[in-house]
Write a protein that holds these residues in place. Structure first.
Motif, PDB file in Angstrom:
ATOM      1  N   UNK A   1       0.764  -1.231  -0.056  1.00 58.97           N
ATOM      2  CA  UNK A   1       0.150   0.219   0.036  1.00 58.97           C
ATOM      3  C   UNK A   1       0.958   1.378   0.022  1.00 58.97           C
ATOM      4  N   UNK A   2       1.839   1.438   0.997  1.00 59.36           N
ATOM      5  CA  UNK A   2       2.584   2.598   0.909  1.00 59.36           C
ATOM      6  C   UNK A   2       4.275   2.487   0.932  1.00 59.36           C
ATOM      7  N   UNK A   3       4.404   1.158   0.453  1.00 55.76           N
ATOM      8  CA  UNK A   3       6.078   0.913   0.337  1.00 55.76           C
ATOM      9  C   UNK A   3       6.685   1.673  -0.661  1.00 55.76           C
ATOM     10  N   UNK A   4       7.888   2.022  -0.476  1.00 56.27           N
ATOM     11  CA  UNK A   4       8.488   2.940  -1.603  1.00 56.27           C
ATOM     12  C   UNK A   4       9.082   1.993  -2.740  1.00 56.27           C
ATOM     13  N   UNK A   5       9.575   1.060  -2.588  1.00 58.38           N
ATOM     14  CA  UNK A   5      10.299   0.046  -3.339  1.00 58.38           C
ATOM     15  C   UNK A   5       9.146  -0.576  -4.288  1.00 58.38           C
ATOM     16  N   UNK A   6       8.032  -0.977  -3.500  1.00 56.14           N
ATOM     17  CA  UNK A   6       6.903  -1.401  -4.367  1.00 56.14           C
ATOM     18  C   UNK A   6       6.385  -0.345  -5.381  1.00 56.14           C
ATOM     19  N   UNK A   7       6.183   0.762  -4.910  1.00 54.49           N
ATOM     20  CA  UNK A   7       6.018   1.757  -5.911  1.00 54.49           C
ATOM     21  C   UNK A   7       7.065   1.977  -6.829  1.00 54.49           C
ATOM     22  N   UNK A   8       8.096   1.907  -6.452  1.00 51.21           N
ATOM     23  CA  UNK A   8       9.361   2.172  -7.596  1.00 51.21           C
ATOM     24  C   UNK A   8       9.365   1.140  -8.475  1.00 51.21           C
ATOM     25  N   UNK A   9       9.314  -0.187  -7.960  1.00 52.20           N
ATOM     26  CA  UNK A   9       9.464  -1.312  -8.884  1.00 52.20           C
ATOM     27  C   UNK A   9       8.101  -1.389  -9.935  1.00 52.20           C
ATOM     28  N   UNK A  10       6.999  -0.969  -9.343  1.00 53.11           N
ATOM     29  CA  UNK A  10       5.871  -0.978 -10.010  1.00 53.11           C
ATOM     30  C   UNK A  10       5.881   0.179 -11.256  1.00 53.11           C
ATOM     31  N   UNK A  11       6.306   1.171 -10.799  1.00 51.60           N
ATOM     32  CA  UNK A  11       6.641   2.258 -12.050  1.00 51.60           C
ATOM     33  C   UNK A  11       7.552   1.821 -13.046  1.00 51.60           C
ATOM     34  N   UNK A  12       8.710   1.291 -12.626  1.00 59.13           N
ATOM     35  CA  UNK A  12       9.612   0.785 -13.512  1.00 59.13           C
ATOM     36  C   UNK A  12       9.284  -0.305 -14.480  1.00 59.13           C
ATOM     37  N   UNK A  13       8.830  -1.436 -13.855  1.00 54.88           N
ATOM     38  CA  UNK A  13       8.518  -2.606 -14.358  1.00 54.88           C
ATOM     39  C   UNK A  13       6.826  -2.739 -14.397  1.00 54.88           C
ATOM     40  N   UNK A  14       5.834  -2.323 -15.074  1.00 55.32           N
ATOM     41  CA  UNK A  14       4.322  -2.284 -14.873  1.00 55.32           C
ATOM     42  C   UNK A  14       3.900  -3.635 -14.567  1.00 55.32           C
ATOM     43  N   UNK A  15       4.305  -4.645 -14.967  1.00 57.90           N
ATOM     44  CA  UNK A  15       3.634  -5.817 -14.632  1.00 57.90           C
ATOM     45  C   UNK A  15       3.808  -6.085 -13.343  1.00 57.90           C
ATOM     46  N   UNK A  16       4.763  -5.611 -12.675  1.00 57.80           N
ATOM     47  CA  UNK A  16       5.153  -5.840 -11.359  1.00 57.80           C
ATOM     48  C   UNK A  16       4.222  -4.845 -10.271  1.00 57.80           C
ATOM     49  N   UNK A  17       3.474  -4.009 -10.924  1.00 56.87           N
ATOM     50  CA  UNK A  17       2.650  -2.941 -10.217  1.00 56.87           C
ATOM     51  C   UNK A  17       1.666  -3.606  -9.059  1.00 56.87           C
ATOM     52  N   UNK A  18       1.105  -4.694  -9.597  1.00 55.28           N
ATOM     53  CA  UNK A  18      -0.138  -5.251  -8.628  1.00 55.28           C
ATOM     54  C   UNK A  18       0.283  -6.180  -7.561  1.00 55.28           C
ATOM     55  N   UNK A  19       1.821  -6.611  -7.807  1.00 57.15           N
ATOM     56  CA  UNK A  19       2.439  -7.753  -7.172  1.00 57.15           C
ATOM     57  C   UNK A  19       2.365  -7.257  -5.829  1.00 57.15           C
ATOM     58  N   UNK A  20       2.183  -8.667  -4.836  1.00 58.86           N
ATOM     59  CA  UNK A  20       2.225  -8.247  -3.389  1.00 58.86           C
ATOM     60  C   UNK A  20       3.673  -8.861  -3.161  1.00 58.86           C
ATOM     61  N   UNK A  21       4.758  -8.263  -2.994  1.00 56.39           N
ATOM     62  CA  UNK A  21       6.043  -8.823  -2.787  1.00 56.39           C
ATOM     63  C   UNK A  21       6.022  -9.952  -1.944  1.00 56.39           C
TER      64      UNK A  21
END
Lengths: 352, 303
Positions: free
Chosen positions: B139-159
């Motif tokens: 929900x508010x993770x920095x890397x989560x958002x970063x990787x999501x923006x960088x590699x779109x398929x990873x946007x909705x992944x719950x790491x």
């Protein structure tokens, strides 16, 4: 085989000047020695030829190619380092073979060439050992073998003998001289040892503060020094330098003594240079000036007398069998044919 | 005038030397040797925390046999630990070596800031675990958002909910935390490689890669070996980071041996069984420690 030409070569690190706008033409097959005290820019000059240091400005030519932009590996030079620079994890054979291996020489060719190089420096029985199992002199010979195993355009030697003890240094010096005659390859040799320079060089470039003070044969720089620095640097013991003036064709010391005729113009401030060898010692009253012995040194093959009058001290060489005591009085006479006059301000030679 | 000091009783040198090392020996004995022996004893008992007397109820090799023969969870954590160790050691060493080459004197990035590098190492592993957990929060993770923006398929992944990605995050956190220290160690190693050997190789005709392969690397090998062994030991023991970051999950996807031991011993109260697994883990540790000691205390380090 190639000549090396330096054109207006300069190396600066910020405000520190290593080499100051120097040009030098090293002839094909010449053995050129860069001689000077530490920090004079001699090693920097050599490293710029090798490509290990980038010139601030100026050009380096090897053969007919400007090599400023070339990496060390492409300059086809071989270098012997002061601390040998051997690869500690490789056998002596592999150390010597390395320049051939990286140049993709075939295996069949490597072995005879390495053995040939090892034979030239008398290392054949050590080829399986590691560098740390060898003495300093042997390591130095490995470094030499690594340099001569291929035929580079230029040999660069950076104080190769200065880490050896005195006895070994004399031996290796002769070996180097012999080897260089055999190989006849252009060689640039850096040293602060004037005996090495005198004995090995075809020509010597004496450097100080990044500037070549004099370029000439060993004879030239010993017998015809261009300035006071060269005069004082070459020769052991160092040339006597005495402050004084010229009156009526005689050199007069600061204390007012008429020391020796020199000829030349009246000059109220000059420096007289005279080598210890060019001072004759005789019994009191028989020579030009009577002086007291401040120290008497016997080196076995000759004697050195430090003599004093007033506050002035100079050193003279006596015969092998001369025996004197401290405090004895002797008379000295300077050989008028071998006197040098310098300007005390600029240090430059005053020629009559 | 009396003497200002009292002459101490004469202690002979050969006695004194034992007296001087005695405190260290006592500390090691009490904090390391005794727990090891006690753990060894417990590993042969029923050893259940909730069953009085079971700590003295001997079972022979039963616990060991059980772990090796009957427990898939044990083998799972063995594989997790092995993969974790291999990947973290390899990645940390390679990245630290690359950084060290850039930051060592003569390297391309040499600057005054390399001391800042030590900061991640100064953080406790537990703190690294917590901060990475937050950074990968869906929900508010920095890397989560970063990787999501960088590699779109990873946007909705719950790491941390995906077994493989959670494992990857654990490795990332560990590598991040360890690179600085190992970089500093390797910079030290690079500095001790004589410059003349590197220059000699350049003049002998080697290009940058061959200078590195033929001259730098072999001379760096002893330091590199120490780095690899040390890092292996630390990777094998990893616990706190995993505990804070994934707590071994999802499922048992990131359950290292240490975590498995902790769970069995503390959570399930099977102290005897946990002790036997702990002793199984000692085996590779002893090999690594022996290799480390051999390298570090090598006698003939003469150049």
């Amino acid at each position: 085989m190639a000549e090396v030409i330096l054109r207006n070569l300069t190396k600066r690190w910020g405000d520190v000047v290593g080499v100051d706008d120097q040009s030098l033409h090293i002839r094909d097959r010449e053995f050129l020695v860069l001689l000077g005290p530490s920090g004079c820019g001699k090693t920097t000059t050599m490293r710029m030829i090798a490509g290990l240091e980038e010139p601030t400005s100026g050009e380096v030519w090897i053969g007919d190619r400007m090599v400023n932009q070339d990496l060390p590996k492409d300059r086809d030079v071989a270098m012997v380092f002061q601390n040998y620079g051997l690869y500690p994890h490789m056998s002596i054979f592999d150390n010597i073979a390395y320049p051939l291996r990286v140049r993709h020489v075939t295996k069949d060719e490597i072995r005879p060439r390495v053995e040939d190089a090892a034979r030239k420096v008398e290392l054949v029985e050590f080829l399986d050992r590691r560098p740390r199992a060898l003495s300093g002199g042997q390591r130095q010979r490995v470094a030499l073998a690594r340099a001569i195993v291929r035929t580079p355009k230029v040999f660069l030697m950076d104080e190769p003998l200065s880490n050896l003890d005195a006895k070994l240094r004399v031996l290796m010096r002769a070996e180097l001289k012999h080897l260089s005659h055999e190989l006849m390859t252009t060689t640039v040799y850096v040293t602060h040892d004037q005996v090495e320079a005198m004995t090995l060089a075809d020509r010597v470039a004496v450097m100080k503060d990044g500037i070549i003070q004099q370029l000439g044969t060993p004879d030239d720089i010993y017998n015809d020094p261009a300035n006071m620095f060269v005069a004082g640097f070459i020769g052991s013991p160092a040339m006597n330098l005495i402050k004084g003036s010229i009156k009526d064709g005689d050199f007069v010391t600061a204390g007012g003594r008429r020391l020796t005729p020199t000829g030349g113009k009246e000059n109220h401030s000059v420096v007289l240079g005279v080598r210890a060898d060019d001072i004759r010692i005789s019994d009191p009253g028989e020579g030009r000036l009577d002086v007291t012995i401040y120290a008497f040194e016997n080196t076995g093959d000759s004697t050195f007398l430090t003599v004093q009058w007033g506050t002035q001290r100079i050193i003279a060489r006596g015969g092998r069998h001369l025996r004197k005591e401290q405090g004895d009085v002797v008379s000295i006479t300077m050989d008028p044919d071998h006197l040098y006059l310098f300007d005390p301000g600029s240090g430059s030679r005053i020629r009559n | 005038m009396g003497r200002a000091w009292v002459r101490p009783p004469r202690v002979r040198d050969n006695i004194l030397k034992y007296l001087l090392v005695a405190p260290a020996v006592v500390v090691v004995a009490v904090t390391a040797i005794w727990p090891l022996i006690e753990a060894a004893r417990l590993s042969f008992t029923v050893g259940r925390l909730n069953r009085p007397g079971s700590l003295e109820q001997y079972l022979g090799w039963e616990n060991y046999v059980w772990a090796v023969m009957e427990e898939p969870a044990f083998w799972n954590s063995v594989w997790v630990t092995a993969a974790y160790t291999f990947l973290t050691v390899a990645l940390t060493t390679i990245l630290a070596l690359a950084l060290a080459l850039l930051l060592a004197p003569g390297g391309r990035l040499r600057s005054g800031v390399q001391t800042l590098l030590i900061l991640p190492f100064a953080m406790s592993p537990a703190l690294i675990g917590v901060s990475f957990r937050f950074m990968f929060n869906p929900e508010f993770g920095l890397f989560d958002a970063f990787f999501g923006a960088l590699i779109p398929p990873l946007a909705n992944v719950s790491w941390l909910a995906d077994p493989i990605l959670a494992f990857a995050v654990c490795i990332m956190a560990d590598v991040w935390g360890w690179i600085p220290f190992l970089t500093l160690v390797l910079i030290g190693g690079l500095i001790s490689v004589p410059r003349e050997t590197l220059e000699a190789a350049q003049i002998d005709g080697a290009n940058g890669w061959r200078v590195f392969r033929d001259v730098t690397l072999p001379q760096l090998a002893p330091v590199l070996a120490v780095v690899v062994i040390l890092k292996s030991i630390f990777s094998l023991k990893t616990f706190d980071q995993i505990f804070m970051l994934t707590n071994g999950g999802p499922g048992t996807a990131t359950q290292t041996l240490s975590h498995y031991i902790y769970f069995n011993g503390m959570k399930y109260g099977q102290i005897g069984f946990a002790a036997s697994v702990a002793w199984l883990m000692v085996i590779p540790m002893i090999f690594l420690t022996y290799a480390y000691a051999k390298l570090v205390f090598r006698k003939d380090q003469a150049q």
